[in-house]
Design a protein around this motif. Structure first.
Motif, short mmCIF file in Angstrom:
data_model
loop_
_atom_site.label_atom_id
_atom_site.label_comp_id
_atom_site.label_asym_id
_atom_site.label_seq_id
_atom_site.Cartn_x
_atom_site.Cartn_y
_atom_site.Cartn_z
N MET A 21 0.79 -1.18 -0.07
CA MET A 21 0.04 -0.01 0.04
C MET A 21 0.87 1.29 -0.06
SD MET A 21 -2.93 -1.05 2.53
CE MET A 21 -3.67 0.58 2.94
N THR A 22 1.97 1.26 0.73
CA THR A 22 3.04 2.49 0.71
C THR A 22 3.39 2.71 -0.55
OG1 THR A 22 3.38 1.92 3.03
CG2 THR A 22 4.91 3.27 1.82
N ALA A 23 4.02 1.74 -1.29
CA ALA A 23 4.41 1.71 -2.58
C ALA A 23 3.57 2.08 -3.76
CB ALA A 23 5.21 0.37 -3.09
N THR A 24 2.27 1.71 -3.52
CA THR A 24 1.18 1.89 -4.42
C THR A 24 0.82 3.53 -4.23
OG1 THR A 24 0.12 0.09 -4.39
CG2 THR A 24 -1.06 1.70 -5.14
N ALA A 25 1.06 4.03 -3.00
CA ALA A 25 0.47 5.36 -2.74
C ALA A 25 1.87 6.27 -3.24
CB ALA A 25 0.46 5.72 -1.18
N GLU A 32 0.50 16.40 -6.13
CA GLU A 32 -0.63 17.06 -5.84
C GLU A 32 -1.94 16.18 -6.26
OE1 GLU A 32 1.77 18.37 -7.95
OE2 GLU A 32 2.70 19.47 -6.32
N ALA A 33 -1.71 15.07 -7.03
CA ALA A 33 -2.79 14.33 -7.49
C ALA A 33 -3.26 13.11 -6.54
CB ALA A 33 -2.66 13.73 -8.97
N ARG A 34 -2.40 12.97 -5.53
CA ARG A 34 -2.48 11.78 -4.90
C ARG A 34 -3.41 12.20 -3.64
NH1 ARG A 34 3.42 10.57 -2.71
NH2 ARG A 34 4.59 11.19 -4.57
N THR A 35 -4.01 10.80 -3.34
CA THR A 35 -5.20 11.01 -2.20
C THR A 35 -4.41 10.85 -0.95
OG1 THR A 35 -5.73 8.55 -2.53
CG2 THR A 35 -7.04 10.32 -3.66
N CYS A 36 -3.17 10.19 -0.93
CA CYS A 36 -2.25 9.95 0.38
C CYS A 36 -1.09 10.65 0.28
CB CYS A 36 -2.05 8.22 0.07
SG CYS A 36 -1.37 7.95 1.81
N GLN A 37 -1.22 11.81 1.14
CA GLN A 37 -0.23 12.57 1.14
C GLN A 37 0.94 12.13 2.06
OE1 GLN A 37 0.19 15.51 -0.86
NE2 GLN A 37 -1.81 15.09 -1.98
N THR A 38 1.71 13.21 2.39
CA THR A 38 2.95 12.53 3.27
C THR A 38 2.64 12.03 4.65
OG1 THR A 38 4.29 14.62 2.35
CG2 THR A 38 5.21 13.55 4.56
N GLU A 39 1.58 12.57 5.34
CA GLU A 39 1.45 11.89 6.66
C GLU A 39 0.74 10.40 6.60
OE1 GLU A 39 -1.16 14.51 8.95
OE2 GLU A 39 0.40 16.16 8.83
N CYS A 40 0.01 10.56 5.44
CA CYS A 40 -0.70 9.14 5.03
C CYS A 40 0.47 8.08 4.74
CB CYS A 40 -1.59 9.24 3.91
SG CYS A 40 -2.32 7.69 3.39
N VAL A 41 1.47 8.44 3.90
CA VAL A 41 2.53 7.60 3.62
C VAL A 41 3.28 7.21 4.67
CG1 VAL A 41 4.80 7.43 2.18
CG2 VAL A 41 2.56 8.24 1.07
N GLN A 42 3.70 8.28 5.67
CA GLN A 42 4.45 8.08 6.97
C GLN A 42 3.57 6.99 7.92
OE1 GLN A 42 5.18 11.73 8.70
NE2 GLN A 42 7.01 11.81 7.35
#
Length: 96
Positions: A21-25, A32-42
């Motif tokens: 899921m991390t790699a996909t995000a 800018e187009a991602r639904t999962c930004q920095t905090e979500c990836v962290q």
């Protein structure tokens, strides 16, 4: 049958899913187009790392207890590469 290797297998599987899921995000497009930004990836990254480390720890405990030895070996075979991936990412991120 002991629950320790089963729980370790569950945590290791969850760690692999969180890694995917991390790699996909991170590879899902421009920032800018991602639904999962920095905090979500962290959150995904550190949750996957914690699940992988706990799975590795439970696999080692189960091997030492020598109950469910085959399942404990499967847990270790899955958890060691996962922890190696997280260690490499962590080192690359720290040194770069």
């Amino acid at each position: 049958m002991n629950v320790v290797p089963l729980f370790g297998l569950l945590l290791t599987g969850a760690g692999w899913m969180l890694t995917l899921m991390t790699a996909t995000a991170m590879l899902s497009g421009s920032y800018e187009a991602r639904t999962c930004q920095t905090e979500c990836v962290q959150t995904l990254f550190f949750s996957g790392m914690a699940a992988g480390l706990l799975g590795l720890l439970l696999g080692l405990i189960a091997i030492r207890m020598s109950t469910g030895r085959a399942l404990s070996q499967v847990v270790l075979w899955l958890a060691v590469p996962l922890c190696a991936i997280f260690a490499a990412i962590f080192l690359i991120g720290t040194l770069a």
